[in-house]
Design a protein around this motif. Structure first.
Motif, PDB file in Angstrom:
ATOM      1  N   ASN A   4      -1.305  -3.119  12.916  1.00 23.80           N
ATOM      2  CA  ASN A   4      -1.839  -1.911  13.563  1.00 23.80           C
ATOM      3  C   ASN A   4      -0.940  -0.679  13.437  1.00 23.80           C
ATOM      4  O   ASN A   4      -0.708   0.035  14.415  1.00 23.80           O
ATOM      5  CB  ASN A   4      -2.095  -2.188  15.062  1.00 23.80           C
ATOM      6  N   LEU A   5      -0.424  -0.438  12.254  1.00 21.90           N
ATOM      7  CA  LEU A   5       0.420   0.747  12.073  1.00 21.90           C
ATOM      8  C   LEU A   5      -0.427   2.023  11.952  1.00 21.90           C
ATOM      9  O   LEU A   5      -1.547   1.962  11.455  1.00 21.90           O
ATOM     10  CB  LEU A   5       1.311   0.586  10.830  1.00 21.90           C
ATOM     11  N   TYR A  26       0.809  -1.226   0.000  1.00 22.67           N
ATOM     12  CA  TYR A  26       0.000   0.000   0.000  1.00 22.67           C
ATOM     13  C   TYR A  26       0.835   1.266   0.000  1.00 22.67           C
ATOM     14  O   TYR A  26       0.308   2.357  -0.041  1.00 22.67           O
ATOM     15  CB  TYR A  26      -1.028  -0.035   1.140  1.00 22.67           C
ATOM     16  N   ARG A  27       2.168   1.109   0.053  1.00 22.81           N
ATOM     17  CA  ARG A  27       3.011   2.301  -0.096  1.00 22.81           C
ATOM     18  C   ARG A  27       3.154   2.660  -1.572  1.00 22.81           C
ATOM     19  O   ARG A  27       3.691   3.705  -1.909  1.00 22.81           O
ATOM     20  CB  ARG A  27       4.366   2.073   0.567  1.00 22.81           C
ATOM     21  N   ASN A  28       2.691   1.760  -2.425  1.00 19.68           N
ATOM     22  CA  ASN A  28       2.670   2.031  -3.857  1.00 19.68           C
ATOM     23  C   ASN A  28       1.307   2.653  -4.212  1.00 19.68           C
ATOM     24  O   ASN A  28       0.277   1.988  -4.091  1.00 19.68           O
ATOM     25  CB  ASN A  28       2.879   0.703  -4.603  1.00 19.68           C
ATOM     26  N   TYR A  60      -0.743  -1.991   6.447  1.00 18.60           N
ATOM     27  CA  TYR A  60       0.592  -1.380   6.314  1.00 18.60           C
ATOM     28  C   TYR A  60       1.633  -2.109   7.164  1.00 18.60           C
ATOM     29  O   TYR A  60       1.309  -2.598   8.255  1.00 18.60           O
ATOM     30  CB  TYR A  60       0.556   0.093   6.744  1.00 18.60           C
ATOM     31  N   LYS A  61       2.847  -2.117   6.676  1.00 16.45           N
ATOM     32  CA  LYS A  61       3.988  -2.648   7.417  1.00 16.45           C
ATOM     33  C   LYS A  61       5.018  -1.524   7.535  1.00 16.45           C
ATOM     34  O   LYS A  61       5.010  -0.592   6.730  1.00 16.45           O
ATOM     35  CB  LYS A  61       4.602  -3.836   6.644  1.00 16.45           C
ATOM     36  N   PHE A  91      11.199  -1.477   7.984  1.00 15.69           N
ATOM     37  CA  PHE A  91      11.328  -2.924   8.247  1.00 15.69           C
ATOM     38  C   PHE A  91      12.061  -3.232   9.553  1.00 15.69           C
ATOM     39  O   PHE A  91      12.872  -4.155   9.635  1.00 15.69           O
ATOM     40  CB  PHE A  91      12.024  -3.627   7.071  1.00 15.69           C
ATOM     41  N   ARG A  92      11.776  -2.444  10.601  1.00 17.76           N
ATOM     42  CA  ARG A  92      12.449  -2.689  11.882  1.00 17.76           C
ATOM     43  C   ARG A  92      11.978  -4.005  12.511  1.00 17.76           C
ATOM     44  O   ARG A  92      10.813  -4.392  12.338  1.00 17.76           O
ATOM     45  CB  ARG A  92      12.145  -1.537  12.855  1.00 17.76           C
TER      46      ARG A  92
END
Ligand code: GLC
Ligand code: CA
Length: 546
Positions: A240-241, A173-175, A206-207, A211-212
């Motif tokens: 849950n971001l 979804y960042r795209n 979302y992630k 990528f931590r």
């Protein structure tokens, strides 16, 4: 009685799992023409909104929660024409349609993923989440099913991410193109007239952008309402971001341009604070979220009293709580009650009379029981993953492995395969008695089906149940739950005796009895036998005529 509150705050939802509801062509799998045949029965029960688990084109490895084309109907279930007819016929009966929308992931057989996978330079590569790994998973993220969410692809020497099973790659979804495409999918269905969407694992959308690694947690087993600490991990960076909370608002805004006022109900899990973040600080996010507390109810008045009070404190109007007793992922509630219909009636009365939206899973209305199918032979991919775990052990640990057991065919009548199919059902019907079927229960005023029907109709006929405020009332007896619903025009009181012995209550207020069950009697006092209940109109102005 008409009121101004939005329709979706007042509705009742009935979930159909298309695979198991009604087969029409003898292939043993439920289908849309089959559902069409049963619409009158659903209407007679009093349901307002029907939510369908997915029937889009899918390899079916997760029974439709692995979609390979979002704007088509899987031939197993019928055609687009059947679907359009279904929507039309539902609306004709003054009911509404909610489709299940799996926005988080597609099937790995979806053409987008096949393209994405084909090379690192393919234009669809960024439709999914790919990362280099240096011979090991890019980070420690555990998926919702308890294994690493990273899946190695040898062809391009990268890992793709899946927060559920490996064959369900997560969309990225960042795209912006993904976002646009998926909002377009919602438009496609909204233009066909659907009234809302149930958003599958929306907490996973979302992630973390960086990528931590997730921090350690002492918790191992997830529960239906808490996935965010499980498998020794606090899933801070893959569930849950804050971006998912914002996206909830974006989707709400996107659908709000439709005149027929569609709504969103999210499958999310976590603390009340997390749920509230999905609903938005100004109630401007998802319209509703599933609240799963009833899934692990304790059969005690105090449990229900605490739950009501909590919801009134944490989710006061304009928030609308929801009450869920089961779904296609959970052990059926009737089994959690040892099959006791008296207790079931109490629980359901609570569910329907509380302020909020009751959600009923097909078969709950007849007390349809669980199967006893082993994990080993399970068709459910979660069972396949854990096939060597014996059923008794997973039961003992309190984890639900083989979801086939809550997905058995509907019991309509005493004909072949309970009227579900005249072919071999995809899952066994199992043994049953005629009194377990819709046909027989419909004729018996004391059956569970009739109890549901009365409650659905009470809600439909009395505005106060849908728009009234709620407060709990202290009673003389710890086993008796009492609460009041009030909307300025009418006041109702609900008394439910969760105890093993009868109770006599002195009540000063009198009124009209709207519904009594389990042997409850009202005179100068209220007599409530064990597991009985009564709904009283203390204003006495209206009474229900069914
Ligand atoms: C949701 C669905 C479940 C499915 C999973 C992956 O939890 O309810 O049935 O397996 O998401 O889509
Ligand atoms: Ca069929």
């Amino acid at each position: 009685m008409e009121n101004k509150m939005e329709w979706w705050k007042q509705t009742s939802i009935y979930q159909i799992y298309p695979w198991s509801f009604q087969d029409s062509n003898g292939d043993g799998i439920g289908d849309l023409p089959g559902i069409l045949r049963r619409l009158d029965e659903i209407q007679a029960l009093g349901v307002e909104t029907i939510w369908f688990s997915p029937f889009y084109e899918s390899p079916g490895e997760d029974f439709g929660y692995d979609i390979s084309d979002y704007t088509s109907i899987d031939p197993r279930f019928g055609t687009m024409a059947d679907c359009e007819r279904l929507i039309k016929e539902i609306h004709k009966r003054k009911m509404r349609v909610v489709l299940d929308m799996v926005m988080n992931h597609t099937s790995d057989k979806h053409p987008w993923f096949l393209e994405s996978k084909s090379s690192t330079t393919n234009p669809k590569r960024d439709f999914y989440i790919w990362k280099k790994g240096n011979k090991k998973a890019p980070n420690n993220w555990i998926s919702m099913v308890g294994k690493s969410g990273w899946n190695y692809d040898s062809k391009t020497d990268e890992y793709y991410y899946s927060n559920f099973l490996s064959f369900q790659p997560d969309l990225n979804y960042r795209n912006p193109k993904v976002k646009k495409t998926m909002l377009g999918v919602l438009d496609f269905w909204l233009q066909k007239g659907v009234d809302g969407f149930r958003l599958d694992i929306f907490n996973s959308i979302y992630k973390d952008e960086q990528f931590r690694d997730n921090p350690f947690s002492f918790r191992f087993f997830p529960t239906p309402d808490n996935h965010d600490e499980a498998f020794f991990q606090k899933k801070q960076y893959n569930l849950n971001l804050p971006e998912s909370f914002s996206f909830a608002k974006e989707v709400r805004k996107h659908i709000s341009k439709y005149k027929h006022k569609p709504f969103l109900i999210g499958e999310v899990s976590g603390s009340d604070q997390v749920l509230k973040s999905f609903l938005g600080e100004k109630a401007d996010g998802l319209n509703l979220v599933f609240q799963f507390e009833l899934i692990h109810f304790q059969y005690k008045a105090k449990f229900f009293k605490d739950l009501l009070e909590k919801n009134e404190t944490v989710f006061p109007n304009p928030y609308t709580p929801t009450y869920v007793l089961g779904n296609h992922d959970q052990r059926r509630y009737i089994d959690r009650l040892g099959g006791d219909v008296r207790k079931a009636k109490l629980l359901v009365c609570f569910q329907f009379m509380a302020r909020g939206v009751p959600i009923v899973y097909y078969g709950e209305e007849i007390g349809r029981k669980e199967g006893r199918l082993s994990n080993f032979f399970g068709k459910d991919p979660i069972a396949k993953m854990n096939r060597f775990l014996p059923l008794f052990l997973s039961n003992l640990l309190g984890i639900y492995i083989n979801r086939d057991n809550c997905r058995l065919p509907m019991l309509w009548d005493d004909s072949e395969n309970a009227g579900f199919s005249n072919g071999k059902p995809w899952l066994p019907v199992g043994s049953f008695q005629t009194t377990d079927t819709v046909k027989v229960q419909k004729k018996d005023p004391n059956s569970l089906w009739s109890h549901y029907q009365t409650l659905f109709h009470l809600r439909n006929n009395l505005g106060v149940i849908r728009d009234g405020s709620l407060k709990t009332i202290e009673t003389e007896n710890v086993d008796v739950l009492c609460f009041e619903r009030e909307n300025g025009k009418q006041t109702l009181r609900v008394y439910l005796n969760f105890g093993e012995t009868g109770v006599r209550l002195d009540v000063t207020k009198k009124g009209k009895v709207l519904y009594a069950f389990g042997g409850a009697e009202i005179g100068e006092t209220i007599l409530l036998p064990a597991h009985s209940g009564v709904i009283i109109d203390v204003t006495g102005k209206k009474s229900l005529k069914k």
